[in-house]
Design a protein around this motif. Sequence first.
Motif, short mmCIF file in Angstrom:
data_model
loop_
_atom_site.label_atom_id
_atom_site.label_comp_id
_atom_site.label_asym_id
_atom_site.label_seq_id
_atom_site.Cartn_x
_atom_site.Cartn_y
_atom_site.Cartn_z
N ALA A 192 -1.30 13.49 -2.59
CA ALA A 192 -1.31 14.14 -3.90
C ALA A 192 -1.39 15.65 -3.77
CB ALA A 192 -2.49 13.62 -4.73
N MET A 193 -2.24 16.15 -2.86
CA MET A 193 -2.38 17.61 -2.68
C MET A 193 -1.14 18.21 -2.00
SD MET A 193 -6.40 18.41 -1.89
CE MET A 193 -6.51 17.50 -0.38
N GLU A 194 -0.48 17.39 -1.19
CA GLU A 194 0.76 17.86 -0.56
C GLU A 194 1.85 18.03 -1.62
OE1 GLU A 194 4.11 15.79 2.25
OE2 GLU A 194 2.02 15.36 2.75
N ILE A 195 1.89 17.09 -2.58
CA ILE A 195 2.91 17.15 -3.64
C ILE A 195 2.58 18.27 -4.63
CG2 ILE A 195 3.90 15.88 -5.59
CD1 ILE A 195 3.28 13.29 -3.93
N TYR A 201 -1.39 9.72 -10.96
CA TYR A 201 -1.96 8.41 -10.65
C TYR A 201 -2.90 8.46 -9.42
CZ TYR A 201 1.06 5.77 -13.87
OH TYR A 201 1.66 5.25 -14.98
N SER A 202 -3.01 9.62 -8.78
CA SER A 202 -3.68 9.70 -7.48
C SER A 202 -5.12 9.20 -7.52
CB SER A 202 -3.65 11.14 -6.96
OG SER A 202 -4.15 12.03 -7.96
N ILE A 203 -5.90 9.61 -8.52
CA ILE A 203 -7.32 9.22 -8.57
C ILE A 203 -7.44 7.71 -8.74
CG2 ILE A 203 -9.45 9.39 -9.90
CD1 ILE A 203 -8.75 12.30 -10.48
N TYR A 246 0.84 -1.21 0.00
CA TYR A 246 0.00 0.00 0.00
C TYR A 246 0.87 1.25 0.00
CZ TYR A 246 -3.90 -3.09 1.34
OH TYR A 246 -4.86 -4.08 1.39
N ASN A 247 1.95 1.21 0.79
CA ASN A 247 2.85 2.36 0.86
C ASN A 247 3.59 2.57 -0.46
OD1 ASN A 247 2.22 3.07 3.49
ND2 ASN A 247 3.75 1.68 4.38
N ILE A 248 3.93 1.46 -1.15
CA ILE A 248 4.57 1.59 -2.47
C ILE A 248 3.63 2.33 -3.42
CG2 ILE A 248 5.35 0.31 -4.51
CD1 ILE A 248 6.35 -1.89 -2.59
N ALA A 249 2.35 1.95 -3.39
CA ALA A 249 1.36 2.59 -4.27
C ALA A 249 1.26 4.08 -3.96
CB ALA A 249 0.00 1.91 -4.12
N ILE A 250 1.14 4.43 -2.67
CA ILE A 250 0.97 5.84 -2.28
C ILE A 250 2.22 6.64 -2.61
CG2 ILE A 250 0.61 7.41 -0.32
CD1 ILE A 250 -1.11 5.14 0.94
N ASN A 251 3.39 6.08 -2.32
CA ASN A 251 4.65 6.81 -2.56
C ASN A 251 4.97 6.95 -4.04
OD1 ASN A 251 5.22 7.31 0.16
ND2 ASN A 251 6.16 5.30 0.43
N SER A 252 4.32 6.17 -4.88
CA SER A 252 4.53 6.32 -6.33
C SER A 252 4.08 7.70 -6.81
CB SER A 252 3.77 5.23 -7.09
OG SER A 252 2.38 5.45 -7.05
N ALA A 305 -6.39 5.95 -5.48
CA ALA A 305 -7.38 6.14 -4.42
C ALA A 305 -8.63 5.31 -4.69
CB ALA A 305 -7.75 7.63 -4.31
N ARG A 306 -9.05 5.25 -5.95
CA ARG A 306 -10.25 4.46 -6.28
C ARG A 306 -10.00 2.97 -6.09
NH1 ARG A 306 -12.39 7.73 -11.65
NH2 ARG A 306 -13.41 9.43 -10.49
N ALA A 307 -8.77 2.53 -6.35
CA ALA A 307 -8.43 1.12 -6.11
C ALA A 307 -8.56 0.80 -4.62
CB ALA A 307 -7.01 0.83 -6.60
N PHE A 308 -8.09 1.73 -3.79
CA PHE A 308 -8.26 1.54 -2.34
C PHE A 308 -9.75 1.52 -1.97
CE2 PHE A 308 -3.80 3.32 -1.71
CZ PHE A 308 -3.29 2.14 -1.18
N GLN A 309 -10.52 2.45 -2.54
CA GLN A 309 -11.94 2.54 -2.21
C GLN A 309 -12.70 1.29 -2.67
OE1 GLN A 309 -12.10 6.83 -3.71
NE2 GLN A 309 -13.82 6.82 -2.28
N ASP A 310 -12.27 0.70 -3.78
CA ASP A 310 -12.91 -0.53 -4.26
C ASP A 310 -12.85 -1.64 -3.22
OD1 ASP A 310 -13.63 0.61 -6.63
OD2 ASP A 310 -11.96 -0.25 -7.79
N HIS A 311 -11.80 -1.59 -2.41
CA HIS A 311 -11.62 -2.62 -1.38
C HIS A 311 -11.96 -2.07 0.02
CE1 HIS A 311 -9.95 -5.25 -4.35
NE2 HIS A 311 -8.90 -4.46 -4.59
N VAL A 312 -12.65 -0.94 0.04
CA VAL A 312 -13.08 -0.27 1.29
C VAL A 312 -11.89 0.00 2.20
CG1 VAL A 312 -14.96 -0.19 2.99
CG2 VAL A 312 -15.16 -1.72 1.06
N LEU A 313 -10.78 0.35 1.59
CA LEU A 313 -9.58 0.75 2.35
C LEU A 313 -9.58 2.28 2.43
CD1 LEU A 313 -7.18 -1.77 0.60
CD2 LEU A 313 -7.97 -1.91 2.98
N LEU A 314 -10.48 2.82 3.26
CA LEU A 314 -10.75 4.26 3.26
C LEU A 314 -9.59 5.07 3.81
CD1 LEU A 314 -14.49 4.23 4.40
CD2 LEU A 314 -13.56 4.21 2.08
N GLU A 315 -8.92 4.54 4.82
CA GLU A 315 -7.78 5.27 5.40
C GLU A 315 -6.69 5.47 4.35
OE1 GLU A 315 -4.56 4.69 9.03
OE2 GLU A 315 -6.45 3.58 9.08
N GLN A 316 -6.40 4.42 3.58
CA GLN A 316 -5.37 4.51 2.54
C GLN A 316 -5.83 5.41 1.38
OE1 GLN A 316 -6.40 1.78 4.02
NE2 GLN A 316 -4.65 0.58 4.74
N ALA A 317 -7.13 5.36 1.05
CA ALA A 317 -7.66 6.22 -0.01
C ALA A 317 -7.50 7.69 0.38
CB ALA A 317 -9.12 5.90 -0.28
#
Length: 593
Positions: free
Chosen positions: A145-148, A121-123, A108-114, A126-138
């Motif tokens: 993304a907004m920080e970058i 790639y942010s949307i 998950y961290n590899i995906a976010i840090n990419s 995030a949607r991939a995380f939401q598909d699996h109800v991983l809301l914290e990671q989404a």
Amino acid sequence: MRFKFIVLFLLFTSLSVFSQRDFVAKQYYKNGEYEKALNEYKKLHAKSSSNFNYIKQVIASYQQLQQFKEAESFIQQVLLRQSYPGLYVELGYNFQLNNNLEKANENYNIAINSLLENANYSIAIARAFQDHVLLEQAAATYEKAMEIRPELNFKLQLAKIYGEQGLIEKMLLNYVDFIAEKPNALSNVKRAIDDFISEDGKHENNSLLKKILIKKIQLDPNIIWNEMLSWLFIQQKDFNKAFVQEKAIYKREIKGLNRIIELGKIAIAEKEHELAKEIFQYVIDESQDLGDKLQANYDLLQLQIVEADDKSYTAIENKFLELFDTYGKFTQTLDLQILYAHFLAFHKNKTKEATTFLETALELPLSTIKKAEVKLELGDILVLQEKFNKALIYYTQIQRNLKNSTISQKARFKVAKTSYYKGDFKWAESQLKILKSSTSQLIANDALDLKLLISDNKYEDSLQTALTLYAKADLLAFQNRNEEAIDVLNTVLKNHKTEPIIPQALYKQGQLFELKKQFEKAEANYQHVIENYRNGILVDNAIYSLAELYLNQLDQPEKAKSLYKDIVFNFADSIYYIEARKKYRRLRGDAIN
């Protein structure tokens, strides 16, 4: 040419087979035949290896079969061919399903840090995380993304995620911040927030939103925060506070008073009559638009007439005359003229003066519809005088001149009602049959109610005595002769105890008791209908009316709650169902969406 045709034919056939295989794979997966689905999706993936949907479905099929090692191997193979960060979410989720949370979080961290390499790639991530109800990671993906790239605005997406997580304050802050940048999205945001606030102004979520908006007004005096605050106050029925905000908006914009006029109409609907009067008076004092002034005067006079008694009639009549002196008796004041005539006839018993007044109005250069409105009122005044045939002439003229219009249907209903008053039940019923399919739901409902009344009672005896008496009581009520109407209904109740009109007479009499503020008598009538005619067509009317009586007049909310509940659980097809459900939930203490 022939070669081109063959190529096109083969291409079409190939696409057709491909589409069919896609459908078959979906059906297998839907039906839980995961081995077959996996086989089909592998074939589809082999034909179209870059199709991410097929990649996901191969992974999902492996996971349904609990073949997590095979799924991991497949994802790794795909990653060797194409670097797509969303696949690290799938890989991480595969580890999570296999109870390897350390490996899951690592991916998950590899995906976010990419996002450090490509925030675009942010949307997708995030949607991939939401598909699996991983809301914290989404949420972490959007925040990263907004920080970058600070120019990105994912506050709307974040607000929705925070709402799902139950982080209400963060949700509200993000919605409000989103509106600051995208004010055109205000309506959509209000709809989203509506799911989280209550009609109870003391509810925690309401208090949070109010606090956020007041702070915004202090730091960034943008009119949009006043609009949102006014909307919040309206939702929780704090109409006085909404009025304060609307006045602040008007003072800053000076664009028009439409919002305040609309608030006045809401106040009328909610029976906040004193506030409605204050609002309409404000419009009269502030508006530079003649149409707004006249409409506000019309609405204000209507309210005053409803609440008037003999002592205040003179003041109301003088106000009408003052308005006609100021603005004249021209087309722009026609609505006021019709209201004045109605007041003269129905409240001051000056029918001749009212009729003459309206006949003069007919000489103005009016559109066909406006002439019809005058004739409709003339017809009503003639019914008031029991000059039924003359009234029918006016109503019929409207039908002939404006066929298929709403006002024509209204005139047809009045033809039916007038025929019913004079005892011509057969003709009335024939007109009501036509109106059952009226484009106006209100007219259609009224027509159906009257038709059922006639059809249920016309065959009880050859003289139709009970129905004739009931129609007489109905006419007396129309004429504002409520005491006489109650007496006639007493005769029906005394002399026709075994006839089907009894529940109708009880219910009608209950309504008249309410008008005379004899609430205990109204309560007894409604209760009688509920207890003795449970299977009749009026029982839901009686239950709802009694609930309203307990809630608004007799200060017995628990009894009201029980009656609203009765409608909710036993009368799902009632026209009162939606309102009853809302009021039941409010009395139960639920948040009302």
